[in-house]
Design an enzyme around this catalytic site. Structure first.
Site, short mmCIF file in Angstrom:
data_model
loop_
_atom_site.label_atom_id
_atom_site.label_comp_id
_atom_site.label_asym_id
_atom_site.label_seq_id
_atom_site.Cartn_x
_atom_site.Cartn_y
_atom_site.Cartn_z
N LYS A 173 0.84 -1.21 0.00
CA LYS A 173 0.00 0.00 0.00
C LYS A 173 0.87 1.26 0.00
O LYS A 173 0.54 2.25 -0.67
CB LYS A 173 -0.93 0.00 1.21
CG LYS A 173 -1.85 1.23 1.29
CD LYS A 173 -2.74 1.38 0.06
CE LYS A 173 -3.58 2.66 0.11
NZ LYS A 173 -4.65 2.64 1.11
N LYS A 241 -1.11 12.26 5.51
CA LYS A 241 -0.85 11.34 6.61
C LYS A 241 -0.03 10.15 6.15
O LYS A 241 0.95 9.75 6.80
CB LYS A 241 -2.20 10.88 7.20
CG LYS A 241 -2.11 9.88 8.35
CD LYS A 241 -2.20 8.43 7.91
CE LYS A 241 -3.52 8.06 7.29
NZ LYS A 241 -3.59 6.60 6.97
#
Length: 294
Positions: A173, A241
């Protein structure tokens, strides 16, 4: 298909869509959200609401989490009212959050002491693909555990890849985010260059989209930038983030990834402008704000 009792924790834009698909497939859902009003629509549709993650997990075969940060995952799985205090031995936890691979391995080791298995299964595709169950899911787990959870994952996504052992899904990811957001930055630069040269941005997109510059991100972000549609598909704050987390992992690995660092700087500027809840196509606006007037 066998049906299960599934505790689902995290009912935001992604998690809520996942719960709907799991309920439609006949599974029994136990739900928990920090805001009770977020759980209410699912309770009305037949899910059971619970006051803590531990209570939701108590009689569940699987626990599924989809929350925002590493700290959030640690809290709902290992905190004072966390899953670890309610789940029975043999429970499998599937985490769809995007968090640190190192933390994932640490959480997995802690859960394993209670004979609870953690699978990291971060997703790509955003709310639109969550809505039509076409997510790409990157899975870190032993092969036998992957085989056990795959039928559930197939309810949520169409591309399900066993990447490796626990933590490997989160590494994949991170790679996804690096490629995706650096690509968005490149599109923003191209759109600004076209505009400053007085060339129609839509025509530029048409000209390059079927060549080697073509990509899904160009197809999505190019028109948004050309038409100044900065409404969020995925909020830019989430990419910021992720990039902060990835930069920490890169430093820990002793690597230097210059494009990653540059784009993190652009995301930081985006956040400083107050555009964190807008789409990451707002990287175009960041570029525009940085140009000198001639």
């Amino acid at each position: 298909m066998t049906t299960y009792t599934i505790a689902f924790i995290g009912l935001g834009a992604m998690g809520g869509q996942m719960v709907r698909h799991l309920m439609a497939a006949g599974h029994r859902l136990h739900v928990y959200a920090r805001r009770p009003e977020a759980a209410a629509p699912f309770v009305e549709q037949g899910a059971k609401g619970f006051a803590t993650p531990a209570q939701a997990a108590a009689d569940a075969d699987f626990v599924v989490t989809n929350v925002t940060t590493t700290q959030d995952v640690e809290a709902v799985l290992l905190g004072a009212d966390g899953v670890v205090h309610g789940a029975r031995p043999g429970t499998v936890c599937v985490d769809h959050s995007t968090i640190s691979a190192e933390a994932t391995r640490r959480i997995a080791a802690r859960l394993a002491r209670q004979e609870i298995t953690l699978v990291d299964a971060p997703v790509s595709g955003g709310p639109s693909r969550a809505a039509d169950a076409s997510l790409s899911i990157m899975v870190g787990a032993p092969r036998d555990v992957f085989d056990k959870v795959r039928p559930l994952l197939s309810v949520l996504g169409t591309t399900i890849t066993h990447v490796g052992d626990v933590g490997a899904g989160q590494v994949a990811k991170a790679c996804n985010q690096i490629v995706q957001v650096i690509n968005i930055q490149g599109i923003a630069e191209a759109m600004l260059f076209a505009a400053r040269n007085g060339v129609d941005q839509d025509k530029v997109i048409e000209a390059i989209s079927k060549g080697l510059a073509g990509s899904r991100m160009l197809d999505m972000m190019g028109p948004k930038m050309a038409h100044r549609d900065f409404s969020a598909g995925i909020e830019a704050r989430l990419h910021d983030k992720d990039f902060a987390m990835i930069l920490d992992a890169v430093a820990d690995a002793g690597l230097s990834l210059p494009a990653l660092s540059l784009v993190k700087g652009q995301l930081t500027a985006l956040m400083e402008h107050g555009w964190g809840h807008d789409d990451t196509s707002s990287l175009l606006r960041v570029l525009e704000s940085q140009q000198k007037l001639h």
